[in-house]
Write a protein that holds these residues in place. Structure first.
Motif, PDB file in Angstrom:
ATOM      1  N   ARG A  72       9.709 -24.729  20.479  1.00  0.00           N
ATOM      2  CA  ARG A  72       8.386 -24.393  19.933  1.00  0.00           C
ATOM      3  C   ARG A  72       8.271 -24.989  18.534  1.00  0.00           C
ATOM      4  O   ARG A  72       9.197 -24.830  17.723  1.00  0.00           O
ATOM      5  CB  ARG A  72       8.249 -22.867  19.861  1.00  0.00           C
ATOM      6  N   PRO A  83       1.525 -32.185  18.461  1.00  0.00           N
ATOM      7  CA  PRO A  83       1.435 -30.737  18.686  1.00  0.00           C
ATOM      8  C   PRO A  83       1.507 -29.941  17.378  1.00  0.00           C
ATOM      9  O   PRO A  83       2.262 -30.283  16.477  1.00  0.00           O
ATOM     10  CB  PRO A  83       2.626 -30.455  19.599  1.00  0.00           C
ATOM     11  N   GLU A  87       2.982 -24.522  19.227  1.00  0.00           N
ATOM     12  CA  GLU A  87       2.898 -25.142  20.559  1.00  0.00           C
ATOM     13  C   GLU A  87       4.308 -25.325  21.147  1.00  0.00           C
ATOM     14  O   GLU A  87       5.250 -25.691  20.435  1.00  0.00           O
ATOM     15  CB  GLU A  87       2.198 -26.499  20.463  1.00  0.00           C
ATOM     16  N   ARG A  88       4.441 -25.065  22.447  1.00  0.00           N
ATOM     17  CA  ARG A  88       5.722 -25.260  23.130  1.00  0.00           C
ATOM     18  C   ARG A  88       5.780 -26.702  23.630  1.00  0.00           C
ATOM     19  O   ARG A  88       4.812 -27.213  24.204  1.00  0.00           O
ATOM     20  CB  ARG A  88       5.869 -24.244  24.261  1.00  0.00           C
ATOM     21  N   PRO A 148       3.579 -31.524  25.127  1.00  0.00           N
ATOM     22  CA  PRO A 148       3.272 -30.100  25.350  1.00  0.00           C
ATOM     23  C   PRO A 148       3.651 -29.665  26.766  1.00  0.00           C
ATOM     24  O   PRO A 148       3.476 -30.430  27.719  1.00  0.00           O
ATOM     25  CB  PRO A 148       1.757 -30.032  25.143  1.00  0.00           C
ATOM     26  N   GLY A 150       2.933 -26.252  27.792  1.00  0.00           N
ATOM     27  CA  GLY A 150       2.141 -25.073  28.176  1.00  0.00           C
ATOM     28  C   GLY A 150       3.053 -23.889  28.431  1.00  0.00           C
ATOM     29  O   GLY A 150       3.950 -23.607  27.644  1.00  0.00           O
ATOM     30  N   ASP A 151       2.867 -23.234  29.610  1.00  0.00           N
ATOM     31  CA  ASP A 151       3.651 -22.020  29.892  1.00  0.00           C
ATOM     32  C   ASP A 151       4.880 -22.324  30.756  1.00  0.00           C
ATOM     33  O   ASP A 151       5.501 -21.407  31.285  1.00  0.00           O
ATOM     34  CB  ASP A 151       2.773 -20.985  30.582  1.00  0.00           C
ATOM     35  N   GLU A 311       5.371 -36.980  30.384  1.00  0.00           N
ATOM     36  CA  GLU A 311       4.136 -36.202  30.598  1.00  0.00           C
ATOM     37  C   GLU A 311       3.895 -35.991  32.102  1.00  0.00           C
ATOM     38  O   GLU A 311       3.542 -34.894  32.539  1.00  0.00           O
ATOM     39  CB  GLU A 311       2.952 -36.924  29.951  1.00  0.00           C
ATOM     40  N   ARG A 318       4.711 -28.318  36.282  1.00  0.00           N
ATOM     41  CA  ARG A 318       3.708 -27.268  36.029  1.00  0.00           C
ATOM     42  C   ARG A 318       2.877 -26.979  37.260  1.00  0.00           C
ATOM     43  O   ARG A 318       2.383 -25.860  37.433  1.00  0.00           O
ATOM     44  CB  ARG A 318       2.806 -27.645  34.849  1.00  0.00           C
TER      45      ARG A 318
END
Ligand code: FEH
Ligand code: ZN
Ligand code: ZN
Length: 355
Positions: A72, A83, A87-88, A148, A150-151, A311, A318
């Motif tokens: 993070r 980022p 941001e993770r 990035p 996200g989760d 990416e 994801r």
């Protein structure tokens, strides 16, 4: 910013053991970005670095290991881009000069100035002569090296930056040959091979076949979607050709790179096929005409991968198309994780998590 301890797994001399040490908390300058590490993978290349004879690698001592990192953003230098704090992110690990044509395109893995950087012993990247992420915090030279996530869980994101990215780049290297009738052999279903199987199934229509020397690796290949798997035996080439109506493999991804794996690749390649040698198992291949390699064979030596490919790999994960087999270790047990990897007693990818 948290007041968490700043520990790091450091190499202090060639031939010496890595040490978990207390280090000063870094402050970012210029474009630099500081991340709090949430996960750091342990790779066989870390063993090659640890075991290197003095002078074999163009790295200055001491430095922190770890080139497979997610975390993070906690602090940005005054000129930082990319980022923001909070941001993770996943860290693109091959750090080149940052300004040549390749680096500007996100391909630091193929930096045009690599020879000059090595001559200056500037290091190859995170944990490779530059301070890496087997640590509580890590400095990244530029936000352009951050993707990035996200989760996405950090223990999934970290291995994607090396194992996943290397497998994805290898598939991309042979992708042009993968028409609808293609058959692809994944040689070696370990930390990289099991991800290559998933990437092939998610992004191509190819028949995916797997070979390994361990039954549990073939089970993993099956779980990852391989259409067929078999142990390496004297008749494996015949068995594999039989799965392609005799034509042979459109492409072979060799994640072992040993004498026997390369020999099998030569035996099963279709004319006009692709051989990507990813593993550094010490095997050699004779490229000669006429010779053992079929006519039209293209041989490649893909290395790591680009930031745009990272990416794409993160996006696959994801959307649920890519899952890494992971074995977690607390950062304080980093040396145990390294030892377990060395003795082949890690299931999937070993990942360090802060404790
Ligand atoms: C990193 C540095 C040097 C050789 C190989 C590697 C790989 O682990 C990167 O994927
Ligand atoms: Zn690696
Ligand atoms: Zn460069």
């Amino acid at each position: 910013m948290s007041t968490r301890r700043t520990r790091a797994v450091r190499l202090t001399r060639w031939g010496g053991p890595p040490m978990l040490s207390e280090v000063a908390r870094p402050t970012p300058a210029g474009e630099e970005v500081v991340i709090e590490v949430e996960a750091a993978g342990v790779c066989r290349s870390d063993l090659h670095v640890i075991d290197a004879e003095p002078g074999r690698l163009p790295y200055r001592m001491p430095f922190t290991l770890g080139h497979e990192v997610a975390g993070r953003v906690v602090e940005c230098g005054p000129l930082a881009v990319g980022p923001a704090v909070g941001e993770r992110v996943a860290v693109h690990g091959p750090w080149g000069c940052g300004s040549c044509a390749r680096c500007s395109a996100g391909a630091g893995n193929y930096c045009d100035r690599r020879a000059a950087l090595d001559a200056d012993r500037a290091g190859t990247g995170a944990g490779l002569g530059r301070d890496g992420g087997m640590a509580d915090v890590m400095v990244v030279p530029s936000g352009r090296l951050l993707v990035p996530v996200g989760d996405l869980a950090a223990v999934q994101a970290a291995p994607l930056t090396d194992a996943g990215l290397t497998a994805y780049h290898a598939v991309n290297t042979v992708r042009r040959a993968l028409g609808d009738d293609a058959s692809v052999l994944v040689l070696g279903v370990g930390g990289l091979g099991h991800l290559a199987v998933q990437i092939l199934r998610a992004t191509t229509a190819a028949q995916v076949l797997a070979v390994d020397v361990r039954d549990e690796a073939l089970s993993l290949a099956d779980r990852c979607g391989a259409h067929f798997g078999t142990l390496l035996r004297p008749d494996t080439a015949t068995v594999l050709r039989g799965r392609t109506g005799g034509a042979g493999m459109t492409a072979v991804l060799d994640f072992v790179g040993s004498r026997s794996s390369l020999a099998l690749a030569v035996d099963v390649l279709r004319a006009g096929g692709e051989l990507a040698v990813v593993g550094s198992g010490g095997g050699e291949l004779t490229v000669r005409k006429p010779g053992a390699l079929p006519a039209g064979t293209r041989v490649s030596l893909p290395f790591w991968g680009t930031s745009p490919e990272l990416e794409a790999v993160v996006a696959l994960a994801r959307e649920g198309a890519l899952t890494v087999e992971v074995e977690r270790f607390p950062l304080s047990n980093a040396l145990e994780a390294i030892g377990r990897l060395r003795s082949g007693r890690v299931r999937g990818r070993a990942v360090l998590v802060p404790d």
